[in-house]
Design an enzyme around this catalytic site. Structure first.
Site, PDB file in Angstrom:
ATOM      1  N   ASP A   1      -4.580 -12.694   3.055  1.00  9.32           N
ATOM      2  CA  ASP A   1      -5.843 -12.217   3.629  1.00  9.32           C
ATOM      3  C   ASP A   1      -7.089 -12.566   2.795  1.00  9.32           C
ATOM      4  O   ASP A   1      -8.231 -12.158   3.431  1.00  9.32           O
ATOM      5  CB  ASP A   1      -5.912 -10.814   4.283  1.00  9.32           C
TER       6      ASP A   1
ATOM      7  N   HIS B   1       1.022  -1.286  -0.194  1.00 12.05           N
ATOM      8  CA  HIS B   1       0.092   0.105  -0.057  1.00 12.05           C
ATOM      9  C   HIS B   1       0.923   1.310   0.107  1.00 12.05           C
ATOM     10  O   HIS B   1       0.296   2.339  -0.218  1.00 12.05           O
ATOM     11  CB  HIS B   1      -1.111   0.088   1.391  1.00 12.05           C
TER      12      HIS B   1
ATOM     13  N   HIS C   1      -6.238  -7.018  -0.563  1.00 15.12           N
ATOM     14  CA  HIS C   1      -6.410  -5.654  -0.900  1.00 15.12           C
ATOM     15  C   HIS C   1      -5.706  -5.279  -2.092  1.00 15.12           C
ATOM     16  O   HIS C   1      -4.847  -5.782  -2.259  1.00 15.12           O
ATOM     17  CB  HIS C   1      -5.930  -4.857   0.408  1.00 15.12           C
TER      18      HIS C   1
ATOM     19  N   ASP D   1      -2.748 -10.416  -2.595  1.00 14.29           N
ATOM     20  CA  ASP D   1      -3.059 -10.036  -1.239  1.00 14.29           C
ATOM     21  C   ASP D   1      -4.835  -9.678  -1.444  1.00 14.29           C
ATOM     22  O   ASP D   1      -4.985  -9.167  -2.632  1.00 14.29           O
ATOM     23  CB  ASP D   1      -2.639  -8.954  -0.663  1.00 14.29           C
TER      24      ASP D   1
HETATM   25 ZN   LIG Z   1      -4.211  -6.991   2.642  1.00 17.95          ZN
END
Ligand SMILES: [Zn+2]
Length: 311
Positions: free
Chosen positions: A244, A126, A165, A163
């Site tokens: 995740d 991120h 996200h 991931d």
């Molecule tokens: Zn994540």
């Protein structure tokens, strides 16, 4: 040739409070599971070396780097963004995360190992060129990819991010750099809720609805990501390995299982075998249910080490 496992005890000292899901225990859970399942016997272990400050500039603005160094606390916690904090050990942990991925690239490029897994935290995907975000301080995988391009003379590399996200930081860093094919599967809607339009041969964003199970995940990877990788012919494959999207994960709502991580790892190893001289470096991103994280990493690293057959 074997698989390198690169980590460092200092990465566990980045501790920003009992309530924070990105917890030090994530690394010990992974380490313990690799030992108890006897996967560790097949890995070549390395202590990560910290990156030099100058290496951070491969992916980050001087303003961001300076902000992080200036905020590094002597005691207590400092906040970089609503979810991202530093304690007195965080800067060192973040430099070790970056350094681990660079070291992994060096080991693979020197032919000392066939591939590598970096068990590091804080995660990186991120972190954008100019800011820390979403538990991430510096973008480990992006700096590793740029190290391969700038210092090892590679012309094109791929980064695959599974991931749950979206890897907004990696996308932000490479948005105008066509030497990098960036492919990301992620739940949508979900944090950070922004992603660019896909652009064949460069940016491939694959949003998945909440509740998506392994069969649809595999279909999307098969139809949208693998053909792009095949056409791009990367010389090196990087993996932003977040776990995740697992069914048990508390932060999101996809329903992947260990077998799905095994499957995608095999697919990426196949692409690497075909185009990239088997060169693969994987770095830990998310994954917040300790048990699911540990078993998923074992599935992933077992494949990297050639201990599982395709399934
Ligand atoms: Zn994540």
């Amino acid at each position: 040739m074997t698989t390198a496992y690169i980590t460092h005890p200092e990465c566990a000292k980045h501790d920003v409070g009992d309530e924070h899901p990105e917890a030090p225990e994530r690394l010990s859970a992974i380490n313990d599971a690799l030992i108890s399942l006897r996967i560790m016997d097949f890995l070549q272990c390395h202590d990560a070396r910290p990156a030099e400050r100058s290496a951070l500039a491969l992916a980050h603005s001087e303003a961001h780097i300076k902000r992080v160094y200036d905020k590094s606390p002597l005691m207590g916690l400092r906040q970089l963004d609503p979810d991202t904090f530093m304690n007195p050990h965080s800067l060192e942990a973040a430099l070790l995360g970056v350094g681990a991925v660079m070291q992994a690239v060096d080991l693979v490029m020197a032919g000392k190992v066939k591939n590598a897994f970096c068990s590091v935290r804080p995660p990186g995907h991120h972190a954008e060129r100019d800011k820390a975000m979403g538990f991430c301080i510096f973008n480990n995988i992006a700096i590793g990819a740029l190290h391969a391009l700038e210092h090892h003379g590679l012309k094109k590399v791929a980064i695959v991010d599974f991931d749950v996200h979206h890897g907004n930081g990696t996308e932000n860093i490479f948005l105008h750099d066509s030497r990098v094919l960036f492919c990301s599967t992620f739940q949508s809607p979900l944090y950070p809720d922004t992603f660019a339009d896909s652009e064949p041969g460069h940016i491939v964003n694959v949003p998945l609805e909440p509740g998506t199970k392994g069969d649809l995940f595999r279909q999307q990877v098969r139809e949208r990501i693998l053909p792009e990788l095949d056409a791009f012919e990367p010389e090196f494959i990087f993996i932003s390995a977040g776990f995740d999207a697992h069914k048990q994960d508390p932060l999101a709502h996809l329903s992947l299982l260990e077998d799905d991580y095994r499957w995608i790892t095999h697919q990426l190893l196949d692409v690497a075998e075909k185009h990239a001289g088997r060169r693969v470096v994987s770095a830990l991103e998310g994954g917040y249910n300790l048990e699911a994280l540990a078993t998923s990493v074992c599935a992933h690293v077992g494949c990297l080490a050639g201990l599982h057959h395709a399934g």
